[in-house]
Motif scaffolding. Sequence first.
Motif, short mmCIF file in Angstrom:
data_model
loop_
_atom_site.label_atom_id
_atom_site.label_comp_id
_atom_site.label_asym_id
_atom_site.label_seq_id
_atom_site.Cartn_x
_atom_site.Cartn_y
_atom_site.Cartn_z
N LEU A 70 121.90 17.87 44.01
CA LEU A 70 121.54 18.86 43.00
C LEU A 70 122.63 19.88 42.75
O LEU A 70 122.66 20.53 41.71
N GLN A 125 120.27 18.69 37.00
CA GLN A 125 119.11 18.25 36.23
C GLN A 125 118.58 16.90 36.70
O GLN A 125 117.82 16.24 35.99
N GLY A 129 116.10 15.08 37.94
CA GLY A 129 114.68 15.31 38.20
C GLY A 129 114.14 14.52 39.36
O GLY A 129 113.33 15.02 40.16
N ARG A 166 115.62 26.51 37.59
CA ARG A 166 116.02 25.29 36.90
C ARG A 166 115.20 25.10 35.62
O ARG A 166 115.72 24.65 34.59
N LEU A 167 113.93 25.43 35.68
CA LEU A 167 113.08 25.30 34.49
C LEU A 167 113.52 26.27 33.40
O LEU A 167 113.52 25.93 32.21
N GLY A 174 116.51 24.99 31.56
CA GLY A 174 116.21 23.93 30.63
C GLY A 174 116.70 22.57 31.08
O GLY A 174 117.60 22.46 31.92
N PHE A 175 116.08 21.53 30.52
CA PHE A 175 116.42 20.15 30.84
C PHE A 175 116.62 19.39 29.53
O PHE A 175 115.83 19.50 28.60
N ALA A 176 117.68 18.60 29.50
CA ALA A 176 117.91 17.76 28.33
C ALA A 176 116.93 16.60 28.26
O ALA A 176 116.57 16.14 27.18
N ASP A 177 116.49 16.14 29.42
CA ASP A 177 115.61 14.97 29.51
C ASP A 177 114.18 15.42 29.83
O ASP A 177 113.95 16.06 30.86
N ALA A 183 112.96 14.51 33.31
CA ALA A 183 113.51 15.34 34.38
C ALA A 183 112.77 16.67 34.45
O ALA A 183 112.48 17.18 35.55
N ARG A 184 112.45 17.24 33.31
CA ARG A 184 111.69 18.49 33.32
C ARG A 184 110.30 18.26 33.92
O ARG A 184 109.82 19.07 34.73
N CYS A 228 110.54 18.22 37.63
CA CYS A 228 110.69 19.57 38.19
C CYS A 228 109.35 20.30 38.20
O CYS A 228 109.01 20.99 39.16
#
Length: 535
Positions: free
Chosen positions: A176, A181, A183, A208-209, A212-215, A218-219, A222
């Motif tokens: 990490l 990111q 996840g 991390r939330l 933001g997450f591109a995927d 993955a969000r 999390c």
Amino acid sequence: MASSFGAAPPDSFERQVETGFRLLSQGRVVEAARLADALIASGTTDPQALLLGCEVRLAQGNPQAALHLISRAVDVAPGQVRLLLRKAHALALLRRRLDARNTAAEAVAVAGDDAQALVAAGRIYGSCDDPASARDVLLKVIEPGSSDPALLYDLAGAQFFTGDFAAAERNLDAVLRVAPQAGHAIYLRSTLRRQTPRDNHVADLESRLRAGFADPSARAACLYALAKELEDLSQDDRSFAVLSQAAALKRKTLRYDVRAECSTIDAIRSTYSTPAMHGVERPGSEGMGEDIVFIVGMPRTGTTLVERMLGRHSDVRSAGELPDFGEHLAAAVRGALAEKPGQTPVEASLSLDFESLGHAYLETARQAAPGSRVVVDKMPINFMYCGLIRKALPAARIVHLVRDPMDSCYAIYKTMFNQAYFFSYDLDELATYYATYRRIMAHWHAAMPGSILDVHYEDVVTDIETQARRIIDWCGLEWQSGVVEPSDNEAPSTTASAAQVRQAVYTTSVQKWRRHANGLEPLRMRLVDAGIVAK
């Protein structure tokens, strides 16, 4: 010197092999196959040409033909690590797990410090449910301070399955730092242990939330991790709110129709009626499958706990969650449909040669747990095939884990599964699937009474010895007192319960759903309407 094509220049053969590999890399499988077939038809013993033929057959989805060609190549050029690895890969695809592991070991022995080869061998071990060997090979490759996130994650996964949770957490932290990111790494890290007020990742997960997450997947991972840690910290309302967000987001990433899946299960139930289940005993089949124990049920119902209990018996070895019965069944059904199209797959299954199906299953299942008198197959969803298992393997023992419906459904809902159980991410779909499961299990009990042993999770965790004696007797084994200490089982566990099963048996998960009763009320009402729980 003449090539295999007569008067061609001496390097023409090598160029054609190179061309074949280039065509494959470009996805031009038909052209590569035409070239490979011509080279092989010439009678060549060139190992690279045979390897090309193997790769073509793998690309065509024919691992048996691939194995034939790569075995010839290994015979011609023994000790070549690339050839050994491809042979091991083909064996793994054919579910010949022991042979695959042994061939991978041959590759490791000649690989020296070839990191790429060692990593490939580690992944073959992983695909054969041998995380201990995968871990040992990866440790040869990964230097202290390594920053390769893929390798570190593979190593952490192997360490998780083998019970080295502290090392797994260190490696996931390293992943990490490089891939913030990731996840799957975030979620696994949170499941390694019970989080405490002094030692948790809640602030890190929240950060991390916010970043933001591109995927979306993955969000979602999390969010699942945060929900799990908040529950560990007894922040129940917030935990369930986060879990609901996680499940809804995960569900959006999937293409899935719960009605279609449940329709198939209901079709199995209606097709394998009580009359259809008569006469399952074939002449000479009385003992067929007597060395196999199937543990079935919904996921998260204690199937792994009972597997670990049985695994403490000296005559028993677990093969893990084998997909083999369903895969052998699907292959046989495809053959039946090719011979007689126009049927549904379930209808076609009625005409199968169940004895052949049973033998095919036994061959690969025994490879997954070699040298053991009794093999445990803990694939939960085999519940839908209980009748077909009975036809294929009349002497096999089936143990069905039963858990309080609400506890069962909540435990499923809060788990992020790896490419499985897509019904688990929506409470309404979960209720639909659970009701379907209950219907087919009630049917199997009615259609073949006395063929399935129901074991209740709550009884196991409150009186383990009584239930262990029932299970041991059902499986035709002599009593051994060590089975009541499943946490002492040192074998790897490649399931989502890998951390829990290494703890002493506990009762704290009984009626745990009540901590989230408000959020689970829509699910409960669906189960009330289905007559599964009392109003």
